[in-house]
Each structure stands twice: as C-alpha cells, then as structure tokens.
Design an enzyme around this catalytic site. Structure first.
Site, short mmCIF file in Angstrom:
data_model
loop_
_atom_site.label_atom_id
_atom_site.label_comp_id
_atom_site.label_asym_id
_atom_site.label_seq_id
_atom_site.Cartn_x
_atom_site.Cartn_y
_atom_site.Cartn_z
N ASN A 160 -10.20 -0.28 10.29
CA ASN A 160 -9.08 0.09 9.65
C ASN A 160 -8.32 1.35 10.57
O ASN A 160 -9.21 2.26 10.59
CB ASN A 160 -9.36 0.64 8.23
CG ASN A 160 -8.24 0.83 7.36
OD1 ASN A 160 -7.27 1.42 7.81
ND2 ASN A 160 -8.46 0.53 6.00
N GLU A 164 -14.65 -5.01 8.92
CA GLU A 164 -13.49 -5.14 9.55
C GLU A 164 -13.02 -3.48 10.18
O GLU A 164 -13.64 -2.68 9.33
CB GLU A 164 -12.46 -5.49 8.48
CG GLU A 164 -12.22 -4.83 7.27
CD GLU A 164 -11.29 -5.40 6.30
OE1 GLU A 164 -11.62 -6.45 6.05
OE2 GLU A 164 -10.62 -4.74 5.52
N GLU A 216 0.78 -1.20 0.06
CA GLU A 216 -0.02 0.00 -0.18
C GLU A 216 0.85 1.13 0.07
O GLU A 216 0.51 2.31 0.33
CB GLU A 216 -0.95 0.09 1.26
CG GLU A 216 -1.90 -1.09 1.21
CD GLU A 216 -2.67 -1.12 2.42
OE1 GLU A 216 -3.76 -0.29 2.48
OE2 GLU A 216 -2.51 -1.95 3.14
N ASP A 268 -15.67 -0.81 9.26
CA ASP A 268 -16.69 -1.19 8.25
C ASP A 268 -17.68 -2.12 8.48
O ASP A 268 -17.40 -3.26 9.08
CB ASP A 268 -15.93 -1.48 6.77
CG ASP A 268 -14.77 -0.78 6.42
OD1 ASP A 268 -14.89 0.59 6.99
OD2 ASP A 268 -13.83 -1.11 5.63
N ARG A 280 -11.50 3.58 10.86
CA ARG A 280 -12.85 3.31 10.07
C ARG A 280 -13.42 2.11 10.30
O ARG A 280 -12.61 1.30 10.11
CB ARG A 280 -12.48 3.74 8.62
CG ARG A 280 -13.76 3.93 7.75
CD ARG A 280 -13.45 4.01 6.14
NE ARG A 280 -13.23 2.59 6.01
CZ ARG A 280 -12.02 2.17 5.27
NH1 ARG A 280 -10.97 3.11 4.89
NH2 ARG A 280 -11.51 0.85 5.05
N SER A 313 -6.48 -2.20 1.66
CA SER A 313 -6.84 -1.58 0.49
C SER A 313 -7.41 -2.76 -0.53
O SER A 313 -7.18 -2.49 -1.81
CB SER A 313 -5.63 -0.93 -0.09
OG SER A 313 -5.48 0.40 0.66
N GLY A 337 -7.52 5.56 4.45
CA GLY A 337 -6.77 6.54 3.37
C GLY A 337 -7.29 7.89 4.11
O GLY A 337 -8.32 8.14 4.52
N TYR A 344 -8.85 2.93 -6.37
CA TYR A 344 -7.73 3.85 -6.34
C TYR A 344 -7.49 3.98 -7.84
O TYR A 344 -6.82 5.04 -8.45
CB TYR A 344 -6.73 3.55 -5.82
CG TYR A 344 -6.62 3.09 -4.31
CD1 TYR A 344 -6.87 4.34 -3.47
CD2 TYR A 344 -6.53 2.08 -3.70
CE1 TYR A 344 -6.92 4.15 -1.91
CE2 TYR A 344 -6.72 1.82 -2.46
CZ TYR A 344 -7.12 2.80 -1.52
OH TYR A 344 -7.01 2.67 -0.30
#
Length: 364
Positions: free
Chosen positions: A320, A318, A22, A299, A297, A189, A324, A258
């Site tokens: 994070n 999951e 990443e 999810d 974050r 990602s 980003g 992305y």
C-alpha cells in the site's frame, strides 16, 4: 506577497479527498496531518478534490492555519475552485512539495504522480511506475511472483475477455481453496472485498467486485496471522517493527477498519526475533522490487503451521503506497513504536521527496 519569514518555509500542498470510494478516509488523514505538521517549517496549503474531480482551495482551513487556530471537524473538499497546475506553480521562487493523501484510483495509482512529474515539483510517495504497479493488485502479484517473493495462491480476472462471472466462479472453485477472497484489483481499504466460504456465493461476490473495477483478484484464504510492516525511504529504505492486526469481524474489512473499530492493533507484534528480522528484510525487498519510494505499508500473512500441518512461513498479502495517515493508523503507529514520531515522520517524508526530486532532476 509572503513575508521574509514565510519565504523560508516550505510550501507544503496537502491534497485530499478525490473521486475514489476512499474519499472519506483521505479527508480524515488530511485533517490529522495538517494539525500535526510543524507550522514553523511549513506553509500549509490544503487543496481538496471533490467527488466529481473539482480541485478547490480550502479557504476556511487556510484562514484557521494562518491564524494559528485548529481546524474544526473533519475536512471536506469545499472552497474556491482552482486550476491544479496554477496552484502548484503559484510561487515559483519558493520550495514547494506536494503531499498527496489520496487513497485509491486517481490519486494512488500514478495518475496524480504523472501530473506532478510534468509540473516538475517534488512530491511525497512513489513515482508513476511504483504507484501504478502497487495499485493494481494483479500486476503487483505478477511482479513480486517473478521476483520470487512468496505469496498465496491467486488468479486474476480481466472483464471483457469473454469469461463470464459464472465461468470464473467455476474456475476459481477448481483452482483455489475456500474461503476465497474476491477483490477489485485497484481499490484499497477493503472496499468491494468479499470473503466467500463456499461456491454458492462466489458468482455474486464476483459481480459485486466488478462494480468497483474491471480487473479482479481472487485468492485462496490463508490460515495465518496478519502482520504489517511500514517502510520509509528511497534508495536506502528502512523497515519499522512489525505490527499485527486482530480483526474484530470475520476479516479486516472496511467497517472493521473505519466504523466499528473492532479490530485490535498489536504493536510490536509478538514474534520471535528471527521472524521479526526476516519480515523486515522481506518488506524492504518488496518495496524495492515494486519501485516504491517515500512510504509504503507492506502487508503479510505469517503461517507458522501446527504439529499436524506444516506452515508456509511469510506470505505477501499486498503493498500500500499511500496508507492511512491518521495518528491512529497502522503506518504512523508502527513508526512511533520504532522511534519516529508522527510530526517527525512528516518531516522525513518531505525531506525524502526533496532529495529524490533533486537526484532525478540531475539525470540527463
């Protein structure tokens, strides 16, 4: 030597790049953050980590920042090689905060956080334990399952236990429901992730994922909406309004995130008020359960069901811990919709890091 005005500014070291897959995502996040941060409040120090692990001071970016000029293009880790601990402790009489915009292994997994703990400096984000547990999807699922947080069916695989990819494929086909998602446990990602529609492609997907990690997570596909919530804080975390991902591809993979830009972000998500309150509360619960701090974050899937099929409600996908961080990324956009601007979000994260460090330093 810094001037008097410089000494009043927080020395903010922004780490970017890294050796994980990443790397490019991290460079993009750092470029936007350096442009948006309050230059009157921070003495910004961009430090890149090359793909082979060399730390470098980005001299060109430093010159641009010092001259009040914008940074041209996306940052890449180039410049003068530096010793990590020396650059962090270069000005002991000033307040220094490290902001590690490092996604994936050797950045988001507790390794850099451990070094920063030993260096004794405040840093943005979760500590060693929270970072390590959240990075490993298998461990995060184990911990949250123990805490009673709802999630879909899954199994973990540890390479070297004697079970071959072919045997794992057979076990997964018997225990899970197709489509099955095969994921490296310690990547983000969507790197190395495959959506497998039937048994024919399962062994190959497992072998592909093993190129990225020795621990895998295999999950039953879930019929539901992809909902994400941003959490901010430490002892008293707050949750943003939820947002929804509408994938432009078969699922929300790396290219969709992305490259192609086909995914749609709906912020806030179109949900009943009761469900919004429920998922915000659940996001904070996950944040606390996994010992997160600063930002994360979280999810989820929302399965409302149909008249013919009862829904499962909210299911954790999951966490994070270093999502980003471009102005177009979900985490900052969720906070913008909740009333916190991109630049104010940076300020909040730095303040949280300083307070958390001071609180922990007082413990004997």
């Amino acid at each position: 030597m810094p001037s008097a005005s410089d000494s009043d500014r927080i020395r903010l070291i922004v780490l970017f790049g890294g050796i994980s897959a990443e790397h490019d995502v991290s460079c993009t996040s750092a470029t936007h953050l350096l442009a948006a941060a309050n230059h009157e409040a921070y003495d910004l120090v961009p430090i890149g980590i090359t793909r082979d692990g060399q730390w470098v001071r980005h001299d060109v970016a430093l010159e641009a920042l010092a001259g009040g000029r914008p940074i041209e293009g996306t940052l890449t880790p180039t410049g003068t090689p530096v010793n990590p601990l020396e650059i962090i402790g270069a000005e002991p009489d000033r307040v220094t905060v490290v902001l590690p915009l490092l996604h994936g292994p050797h950045g988001e997994d507790g390794t850099v956080q451990g070094m920063l703990e030993l260096a004794g400096v405040p840093y943005v984000g979760s500590g060693v334990l929270g970072s390590a547990v959240c990075m490993d999807k298998a461990m995060a699922k184990t911990v949250t399952a123990q805490a009673g947080i709802p999630q879909g069916n899954w199994i973990a695989y540890y390479d070297g236990t004697g079970e071959t990819p072919e045997q794992l494929a057979e076990r997964a086909a018997a225990e899970l429901t197709f489509p099955i998602f095969v994921k490296p446990a310690n990547m983000g990602s969507s790197v190395g992730v495959s959506k497998v529609p039937d048994a024919a492609g399962l062994t190959m997907a497992i072998k592909d994922a093993l190129q990225y990690d020795e621990v895998l997570v295999l999950e039953s596909g879930i019929t539901g909406r992809e909902i994400e919530v941003a959490v901010l804080g430490d002892l008293e975390p707050e949750a943003s309004v939820p947002g929804e991902i509408i994938p432009g591809a078969d699922f929300y993979d790396y290219e969709d995130k992305y490259i192609s830009g086909g995914a749609q972000l709906r912020i806030p998500a179109d949900l009943p008020a009761e469900q919004i309150a429920e998922v915000r509360e659940l996001a904070v619960r996950v944040f606390r359960t996994l010992r997160c701090s600063g930002l994360a974050r979280i999810d989820f899937f929302y399965d409302a069901g149909t008249a013919e099929r009862p829904g499962a409600g909210w299911l954790l996908n999951e966490p994070n811990t270093l999502p980003g961080f471009t102005p177009y990324s979900m985490y900052p956009k969720l906070w913008e919709a909740t009333g916190v601007s991109y630049s104010d979000l940076i300020d909040r994260l730095v303040e949280i890091a300083i307070r958390r460090h001071a609180r922990r330093a007082a413990i004997r």
